[in-house]
Design an enzyme around this catalytic site. Structure first.
Site, PDB file in Angstrom:
ATOM      1  N   HIS A  58      72.868  34.972  31.077  1.00  0.00           N
ATOM      2  CA  HIS A  58      72.815  34.972  29.614  1.00  0.00           C
ATOM      3  C   HIS A  58      73.152  33.604  29.035  1.00  0.00           C
ATOM      4  CE1 HIS A  58      72.622  39.241  30.187  1.00  0.00           C
ATOM      5  NE2 HIS A  58      72.675  39.513  28.901  1.00  0.00           N
TER       6      HIS A  58
ATOM      7  N   GLU B 251      60.397  42.343  26.505  1.00  0.00           N
ATOM      8  CA  GLU B 251      60.094  40.996  26.010  1.00  0.00           C
ATOM      9  C   GLU B 251      58.671  40.555  26.320  1.00  0.00           C
ATOM     10  OE1 GLU B 251      62.987  41.633  27.645  1.00  0.00           O
ATOM     11  OE2 GLU B 251      64.541  41.257  26.152  1.00  0.00           O
TER      12      GLU B 251
END
Lengths: 359, 330
Positions: free
Chosen positions: B129, B60
């Site tokens: 998450h 990322e």
């Protein structure tokens, strides 16, 4: 012990990229070296006089790297670096007045006083900063290469980083992406031996050198000696050509040395290395002195011409300091400029909804 | 009027913007050949090919930073975070580079990027998450932040986000991807397309006794709560969907509060420094004399997201909790 500067041979003078240099171009390279050196020496004087805030990371001792690399840039080549960014800025042709005024925090500064020493930018000269977070610029450099390829332009990006940046994850992610996507980029580690106060041996695990890490990404690599402007030009030229023509990235490690501390605020600059070590580099490896000696030997310059170039650099830097001194500080109202493009341009988007939340 | 799911609406926005501007491209983990982890980009790689719809490795910081760098040269990347929760590993690229390079360059550079993906809890995937970073992102001047609740808003806001010349953080919701809403076909629209400007809230239900300010999935929670309040308690609640967090449509909020005199801010952020906290501060300052009751907030309960399904269900705002809080002040 290495040879003194005056007798030190310059390698790669016969490389095509160097042999083709005109007398005027060689003088210009020397001028660039002197301008960076003198700009920084004079900025240090004013820093010590309390005219600047924050940090001042000086490039003195490393000048041949920026000058050599930038001298190879074509229309579609782009560069980006970290916070030791004055040398690259002046090499691409940024205005010395604007660079000095930025250090003074003045509105005439290259970033209108908003960026400071670590954040110089000149997109019109393909210079994308000037970045404060170690290795944070390497993904951006990868993106410059990606943008070139996406737009179908033949060019390359050079992403500079220090030896202290090689252990950051973002750098390794950049290497992987560049190799994976076959991006036209040359990563250039300017290895001055110290990540702040920690020597290379105390900060990095490596086989023979830092650049060899490229092997893990199937990427070509090479070491160059940064005291020799011609060696920088010859090695980087090959890497750039490979990037431009084959879309192949490369990792270069250019050995160099900084004479000052990590920043001027580095209180330990003679604790993690000896004064003798610094003096030895200045005496035997100084990139400005080595190139000057070469130009004297090959007849490009005589002493008087060399002195005139250097003196002009001093005069220009002092004038820049005067310009900076006389410039105004930014107005408080300027705090809200340059935050959002849409607001600055007064577009419909920029005038819809509230963007700032001060009351 | 045709029905479209939230994910289909987003896909239509991408397809239309890819067709409109060759500089627009999608990138992210599994967005291309896999068709998207949540199938938002399904079919787009087949249609547009490798250049316009590109898979990235799980990296990322690397690919977000690469997109930011490319945007400085005029590419307009729309980058998917498979979960917005992964913003943590790309934080330096998002905040320091995309968010601040304009300022630090004195306005010489801008980053026309969109970073998008689901940003919600409530799916039993554990705390790592389940982040809802809109309140964190909105902290940073230079950032724009959009959180659509419906398919209609998702399409129109995405098209505006892609056209915007500042970095837009676009937060979707896995629990909404399958929800269907009325979304007009372009042929039914006067301008020929659906573009919703950032910074304009939407009154999803009109009311006169109480204002519920919300965004994202909390809009659905508030609509249900409003129905219960009307049917069981005779209380008329107005539901104001912010849609865009930054820029923020304060006038719509203030006008509603001036009408109803009561406000509850409902969102799925944790309470400390939530979007509701900011709105409460603004409303008490600007609508002090209009208020007949303290401003209340309903947030996700203040602990990391619980995994166990029945417990996580009650960790986020529910219609029942909103109703209970409403009854305290109505």
């Amino acid at each position: 012990m290495s040879a003194p500067i005056t007798s030190k041979p310059v390698k790669h003078a016969d490389a095509a990229i160097n042999k083709s240099l005109s007398v005027e171009k060689k003088r210009a390279l020397y001028r660039d070296l002197c301008r960076i050196r003198r700009f920084e020496q004079i900025s240090l004087k004013y820093y010590n006089a309390g005219k600047m805030g924050g940090f001042l990371h000086l490039y003195i001792g490393q000048e041949a790297v920026a000058v050599g690399c930038v001298s190879l840039m074509g229309e579609n080549d782009h560069i980006i670096t970290a916070y030791r960014d004055h040398g690259h800025a002046l090499a691409v042709g940024m205005d010395m007045n604007a660079c000095m005024a930025e250090l003074f925090g003045k509105r005439t500064g290259c970033s209108k006083g908003k960026g400071g020493s670590m954040h110089y930018f000149a997109p019109d000269k393909n210079y994308w900063g000037g970045h404060g977070i170690v290795a944070g610029q390497t993904p951006l450099g990868t993106g410059l290469a990606f943008g070139l390829k996406y737009k179908g332009l033949k060019g390359a990006a050079m992403a500079f980083l220090g030896d202290g940046a090689v252990n950051q994850g973002s750098f390794h992610e950049s290497l992987n992406l560049a190799a994976l996507f076959e991006l036209p980029i040359v990563f250039i580690i300017e290895n001055n031996g110290y990540s702040m106060g920690t020597s290379q041996k105390r900060s990095s695990a490596y086989p023979s050198c830092l650049a060899e890490r490229a092997v893990g990404y199937g990427m070509a690599w090479k070491q160059l000696n940064g005291e020799d402007l011609y060696e920088v030009r010859a090695g980087v030229h090959d890497a750039l050509e490979r990037a431009r023509n084959e879309h192949k990235p490369m990792l270069l490690e250019i050995s160099t040395y900084r004479y000052q501390g990590h920043s001027v605020a580095d209180a330990n600059k003679f604790k993690y290395r000896t004064k003798e070590e610094v003096e030895r580099y200045e005496r035997e490896h100084d990139p400005v002195g080595i190139f000057k000696a070469h130009l004297l030997r090959d007849g490009t310059l005589d002493e008087a011409a060399a002195t005139a170039i250097d003196q002009a650099a001093i005069t220009e830097a002092e004038a820049a300091a005067q310009f900076a001194t006389q410039s105004a500080f930014p107005e408080p109202a300027e705090i809200f400029d340059d935050v959002y493009w849409e607001v600055d341009q007064k577009t419909e988007s920029g005038q819809t909804g509230r963007h700032f939340f001060n009351d | 009027m045709r029905r479209l799911s939230y994910r289909q609406a987003l896909r239509e926005a991408f397809d239309e913007e890819l067709a409109r501007d060759p500089m627009v491209m999608l990138m992210g983990e599994e967005v291309a050949q896999y068709n998207g982890a949540y199938k938002v980009t399904e079919g787009l790689w087949t249609k547009w090919g490798d250049k316009r719809v590109m898979d990235t490795p799980i990296s990322e910081a690397g690919f977000i930073g690469m997109g930011v760098g490319a945007s400085m040269l005029g590419v307009r990347p729309v980058m998917e975070l498979m979960f917005w929760s992964f913003y943590t590993v790309a934080w330096d690229q998002i905040i320091n580079n995309a968010g601040m390079v304009r300022y630090m360059s004195g306005g010489l550079i801008n980053c026309p990027i969109v970073i998008r993906g689901p940003a919600n809890s409530g799916t039993n995937v554990g705390a790592t998450h389940s982040h809802t970073p809109e309140s964190v992102i909105a902290q940073f001047p230079g950032m724009k932040c959009v959180v659509p609740a419906t398919a209609y808003d998702a399409k129109g806001l995405m098209k505006a986000a892609i056209r915007d010349n500042d970095p837009v953080m676009f937060m979707e919701n896995t629990l909404l991807y399958g929800e269907e809403w009325d979304v007009p076909d372009n042929s039914e629209l006067p301008g020929g397309e659906l573009v919703i400007p950032l910074g304009v809230a939407d009154i999803k239900r009109e009311g006169s006794d109480l204002t519920l300010v919300c965004h994202g999935r909390a809009v659905l929670t508030c609509l249900k709560a409003a129905e219960i309040l009307q049917n069981e308690h005779g209380i008329s609640a107005e539901v104001v969907d912010l849609r865009s967090i930054r820029p923020l449509d304060e006038e719509t909020i203030f006008n509603s509060v001036r009408k109803t005199h009561r406000l509850i801010c409902v969102d799925e952020n944790k309470p400390f420094g939530s979007i509701g906290s900011q709105i409460a501060a603004m409303v008490q300052q600007h609508c002090f004399d209009d208020l007949d009751a303290p401003v209340l907030r309903v947030n996700s309960l203040d602990a990391p997201a619980f995994y166990s399904p029945p417990i996580e269900k009650i960790q986020n705002p529910t219609p029942e909790v909103v109703v209970a809080r409403a009854l305290e002040i109505c």
